[in-house]
Design a protein around this motif. Structure first.
Motif, PDB file in Angstrom:
ATOM      1  N   GLY A  46       3.472  -1.864  14.472  1.00  0.00           N
ATOM      2  CA  GLY A  46       4.626  -1.595  15.325  1.00  0.00           C
ATOM      3  C   GLY A  46       4.553  -0.305  16.119  1.00  0.00           C
ATOM      4  O   GLY A  46       5.573   0.286  16.425  1.00  0.00           O
ATOM      5  N   VAL A  47       3.338   0.150  16.478  1.00  0.00           N
ATOM      6  CA  VAL A  47       3.236   1.372  17.288  1.00  0.00           C
ATOM      7  C   VAL A  47       2.693   0.996  18.660  1.00  0.00           C
ATOM      8  O   VAL A  47       1.593   0.441  18.765  1.00  0.00           O
ATOM      9  CB  VAL A  47       2.292   2.393  16.621  1.00  0.00           C
ATOM     10  CG1 VAL A  47       2.126   3.622  17.509  1.00  0.00           C
ATOM     11  CG2 VAL A  47       2.818   2.807  15.247  1.00  0.00           C
ATOM     12  N   LEU A  48       3.495   1.251  19.708  1.00  0.00           N
ATOM     13  CA  LEU A  48       3.075   0.889  21.070  1.00  0.00           C
ATOM     14  C   LEU A  48       2.613   2.120  21.828  1.00  0.00           C
ATOM     15  O   LEU A  48       3.356   3.107  21.932  1.00  0.00           O
ATOM     16  CB  LEU A  48       4.245   0.236  21.833  1.00  0.00           C
ATOM     17  CG  LEU A  48       4.974  -0.939  21.180  1.00  0.00           C
ATOM     18  CD1 LEU A  48       5.950  -1.568  22.173  1.00  0.00           C
ATOM     19  CD2 LEU A  48       4.005  -1.985  20.655  1.00  0.00           C
ATOM     20  N   GLY A 183      -8.299  -3.023   0.814  1.00  0.00           N
ATOM     21  CA  GLY A 183      -7.332  -3.670   1.712  1.00  0.00           C
ATOM     22  C   GLY A 183      -6.054  -2.846   1.731  1.00  0.00           C
ATOM     23  O   GLY A 183      -5.961  -1.809   1.063  1.00  0.00           O
ATOM     24  N   TRP A 184      -5.088  -3.279   2.527  1.00  0.00           N
ATOM     25  CA  TRP A 184      -3.767  -2.657   2.573  1.00  0.00           C
ATOM     26  C   TRP A 184      -2.749  -3.635   1.993  1.00  0.00           C
ATOM     27  O   TRP A 184      -2.641  -4.790   2.456  1.00  0.00           O
ATOM     28  CB  TRP A 184      -3.352  -2.354   4.007  1.00  0.00           C
ATOM     29  CG  TRP A 184      -3.878  -1.087   4.585  1.00  0.00           C
ATOM     30  CD1 TRP A 184      -4.931  -0.342   4.150  1.00  0.00           C
ATOM     31  CD2 TRP A 184      -3.365  -0.418   5.730  1.00  0.00           C
ATOM     32  NE1 TRP A 184      -5.123   0.735   4.976  1.00  0.00           N
ATOM     33  CE2 TRP A 184      -4.160   0.733   5.954  1.00  0.00           C
ATOM     34  CE3 TRP A 184      -2.297  -0.660   6.618  1.00  0.00           C
ATOM     35  CZ2 TRP A 184      -3.943   1.617   6.995  1.00  0.00           C
ATOM     36  CZ3 TRP A 184      -2.068   0.208   7.671  1.00  0.00           C
ATOM     37  CH2 TRP A 184      -2.891   1.351   7.851  1.00  0.00           C
ATOM     38  N   LEU A 185      -2.026  -3.137   0.971  1.00  0.00           N
ATOM     39  CA  LEU A 185      -0.892  -3.896   0.432  1.00  0.00           C
ATOM     40  C   LEU A 185       0.360  -3.392   1.155  1.00  0.00           C
ATOM     41  O   LEU A 185       0.673  -2.199   1.077  1.00  0.00           O
ATOM     42  CB  LEU A 185      -0.765  -3.655  -1.074  1.00  0.00           C
ATOM     43  CG  LEU A 185       0.543  -4.078  -1.745  1.00  0.00           C
ATOM     44  CD1 LEU A 185       0.822  -5.569  -1.578  1.00  0.00           C
ATOM     45  CD2 LEU A 185       0.507  -3.699  -3.229  1.00  0.00           C
ATOM     46  N   ALA A 208      -1.844   5.960   1.574  1.00  0.00           N
ATOM     47  CA  ALA A 208      -0.511   5.351   1.678  1.00  0.00           C
ATOM     48  C   ALA A 208       0.024   5.653   3.072  1.00  0.00           C
ATOM     49  O   ALA A 208      -0.338   6.661   3.683  1.00  0.00           O
ATOM     50  CB  ALA A 208       0.435   5.919   0.627  1.00  0.00           C
ATOM     51  N   LEU A 209       0.853   4.766   3.591  1.00  0.00           N
ATOM     52  CA  LEU A 209       1.472   4.943   4.902  1.00  0.00           C
ATOM     53  C   LEU A 209       2.958   4.625   4.795  1.00  0.00           C
ATOM     54  O   LEU A 209       3.324   3.568   4.251  1.00  0.00           O
ATOM     55  CB  LEU A 209       0.820   4.016   5.932  1.00  0.00           C
ATOM     56  CG  LEU A 209       1.505   3.880   7.293  1.00  0.00           C
ATOM     57  CD1 LEU A 209       1.610   5.213   8.035  1.00  0.00           C
ATOM     58  CD2 LEU A 209       0.772   2.860   8.162  1.00  0.00           C
ATOM     59  N   ALA A 210       3.776   5.541   5.314  1.00  0.00           N
ATOM     60  CA  ALA A 210       5.221   5.296   5.402  1.00  0.00           C
ATOM     61  C   ALA A 210       5.536   5.069   6.877  1.00  0.00           C
ATOM     62  O   ALA A 210       5.366   5.962   7.702  1.00  0.00           O
ATOM     63  CB  ALA A 210       5.993   6.507   4.880  1.00  0.00           C
ATOM     64  N   THR A 293      -5.307   1.541  10.629  1.00  0.00           N
ATOM     65  CA  THR A 293      -5.005   2.966  10.443  1.00  0.00           C
ATOM     66  C   THR A 293      -4.603   3.654  11.750  1.00  0.00           C
ATOM     67  O   THR A 293      -3.718   4.485  11.778  1.00  0.00           O
ATOM     68  CB  THR A 293      -6.229   3.694   9.846  1.00  0.00           C
ATOM     69  OG1 THR A 293      -6.873   2.834   8.907  1.00  0.00           O
ATOM     70  CG2 THR A 293      -5.820   4.989   9.178  1.00  0.00           C
ATOM     71  N   GLY A 294      -5.271   3.301  12.841  1.00  0.00           N
ATOM     72  CA  GLY A 294      -4.975   3.982  14.101  1.00  0.00           C
ATOM     73  C   GLY A 294      -3.946   3.259  14.948  1.00  0.00           C
ATOM     74  O   GLY A 294      -3.645   3.674  16.065  1.00  0.00           O
ATOM     75  N   ALA A 295      -3.424   2.136  14.420  1.00  0.00           N
ATOM     76  CA  ALA A 295      -2.394   1.336  15.132  1.00  0.00           C
ATOM     77  C   ALA A 295      -2.878   0.925  16.517  1.00  0.00           C
ATOM     78  O   ALA A 295      -2.136   1.004  17.503  1.00  0.00           O
ATOM     79  CB  ALA A 295      -1.089   2.131  15.240  1.00  0.00           C
TER      80      ALA A 295
HETATM   81  C1  PHB Z   1       3.253  -0.496  10.841  1.00  0.00           C
HETATM   82  O1  PHB Z   1       4.387  -0.001  11.018  1.00  0.00           O
HETATM   83  O2  PHB Z   1       3.073  -1.672  10.454  1.00  0.00           O
HETATM   84  C2  PHB Z   1       2.039   0.380  11.091  1.00  0.00           C
HETATM   85  C3  PHB Z   1       2.207   1.620  11.679  1.00  0.00           C
HETATM   86  C4  PHB Z   1       1.099   2.432  11.914  1.00  0.00           C
HETATM   87  C5  PHB Z   1      -0.166   1.983  11.543  1.00  0.00           C
HETATM   88  C6  PHB Z   1      -0.328   0.724  10.949  1.00  0.00           C
HETATM   89  C7  PHB Z   1       0.788  -0.078  10.713  1.00  0.00           C
HETATM   90  O3  PHB Z   1      -1.250   2.780  11.753  1.00  0.00           O
END
Ligand code: PHB
Ligand code: APR
Length: 389
Positions: A46-48, A183-185, A208-210, A293-295
């Motif tokens: 979701g990153v444009l 992988g990414w969960l 981890a990614l928030a 990772t880099g969207a």
């Molecule tokens: C997501 O919100 O799904 C997202 C955001 C940034 C990323 C990957 C996924 O790098």
């Protein structure tokens, strides 16, 4: 039936290209294997980048994006102890827009009928013919009836598993690939995000990614071994691990809730060259894949479509071939820079099983360097917002 360009695939690439060509008065038909509902059911990033925002605005389809999207000036890198802010707007002069790919696809899809963009859903057995000629065609079956579409060009926007790339002979095409050992969960939940901006964390346990979809819908990911299954991760276990990996400062602001969606996706870097063969052009995931990772996934589809639509309009409206003749080279130049950035950020932020403690200490040292270097932060910022077309 005859048309100017047959587009295979009604994901973001196919729909954006279809609208842009139709808007320029070029005849197109989009063939999609799945139903519209199935296409919209896919959970994506979701990153444009501005290139994607600009294309949507060029189509006059940006109202909801500007109303509901969240402009973000920065994001954070975390090493399990501290947060390092990357201020994109200050360092690289631009922000990014947080707006789900599903919503982009919905806005493009909803405009097709009103604008007369011809999309045929549930088209079965789509096959490409005579692509290395000036008279290619595509056959497909719909409701049991066979059809043939004659066209001047075919745009393969059919994603990583589509048929278009497969018709390019092995003597002509070459694939470059790197598969990651994890992988990414991901979890989607109707809870407020833990922070106003995104946080990418490299903890001893893993990445981890928030992230988020809106101010009331959060999206989180953790790196997991490829042997893991979703059923190994009940919500509570996943929330606990997220709190640990994102760090105590962030965990205090995390709101837990039931998963609306929970799935594991593998990570790969993949590029196929060339992106043109005869009258066939590849755009989007049919030609390349990046680790999320880099969207960059959706945004690379956008830049391919920006180049390809301009080239095809130049051909049909001015009879000039320079754009289509240089499309593959031009698109790949930007693809490879995004592949490099996505690989670099993935390498920096994930635990690699074979790297051992030395690899982890090198990652911590690089994050420490980034924390104190405007130059290092600027490099990350200008790649994250997207390099110029
Ligand atoms: C997501 O919100 O799904 C997202 C955001 C940034 C990323 C990957 C996924 O790098
Ligand atoms: N016939 C017709 N359509 C097909 C066929 C086929 N044989 N095979 C695949 N398709 C369709 C798929 O059903 C899908 O809707 O092609 C479409 C490809 O869409 P995407 O996979 O979304 O690829 P793209 O449009 O390039 O968008 C790239 O989507 O997958 C994410 O991470 C990726 O964000 C990136 C974006």
């Amino acid at each position: 039936m005859k048309t100017d360009v047959v587009i295979i695939g009604a994901g973001p690439a196919g729909l954006m290209l279809g609208h842009l060509l139709h808007q320029a008065g070029i005849g197109i038909v989009i063939l999609e294997r799945k139903s519209a509902a199935h296409v919209l059911s896919r959970i994506r990033a979701g990153v444009l980048e501005q290139v994607t925002v600009d294309l949507i605005d060029q189509l006059g389809l940006g109202d909801r994006m500007h109303k509901e999207g969240l402009p973000h000036d920065g994001f954070f890198l975390a090493d399990g102890a501290r947060l390092i802010h990357i201020n994109m707007t200050e360092l690289a002069g631009h922000n990014v827009m947080i707006y789900g790919q599903t919503e982009v696809t919905r806005d493009l899809m909803d405009a097709c009928d009103a604008r007369g963009v011809d999309v045929i859903y549930e088209a079965e057995d789509v096959s490409l013919h005579d692509v290395n000629s000036d008279t290619p065609s595509v056959t497909y079956r719909k409701n049991g009836v066979e059809h043939r579409l004659n066209a001047r060009f075919i745009a393969g926007c059919d994603g990583f598993h589509g048929p278009s790339r497969q018709v390019i002979p092995a003597s002509v095409g070459k694939a470059y690939e790197r598969v990651y050992p994890f992988g990414w969960l991901g979890i989607l939940a109707d809870v407020p995000p833990c922070h106003e901006e995104l946080i990418y964390a490299n903890h001893a346990n893993g990445f981890a990614l928030a992230s988020m979809r809106s101010k009331t819908r959060a999206r989180y990911y953790i790196q997991v071994p490829l042997t893991e299954r979703v059923e190994d991760w009940p919500d509570d276990r996943l929330w606990d691990e997220l709190a640990l990996r994102l760090g105590p400062e962030t965990a205090e602001h995390m709101t837990r809730g039931p998963a609306l969606e929970k799935s594991i996706a593998p990570l790969r870097s993949f590029v196929f060259e060339p992106m043109r063969y005869g009258s066939l052009f590849l755009a989007g995931d049919s030609a390349h894949i990046v680790p999320p990772t880099g969207a960059k996934g959706l945004n690379l589809a956008s830049s391919d479509v920006a180049y390809l639509s301009k080239a095809l309009i130049q051909f049909f409206k001015k009879g000039l071939s320079e754009g289509i003749d240089t499309y593959s080279q031009t698109a790949l130049a930007r693809v490879w820079k995004s592949e490099r950035f996505s690989w670099t950020l993935t390498t920096l932020m994930h635990r690699f099983p074979n790297e051992g403690e030395f690899g982890r200490r090198v990652q911590i040292a690089e994050l420490d360097y980034i924390a104190g270097s405007r130059a290092a932060q600027t490099t990350i910022a200008e790649n994250y917002i997207g390099l110029p077309l």
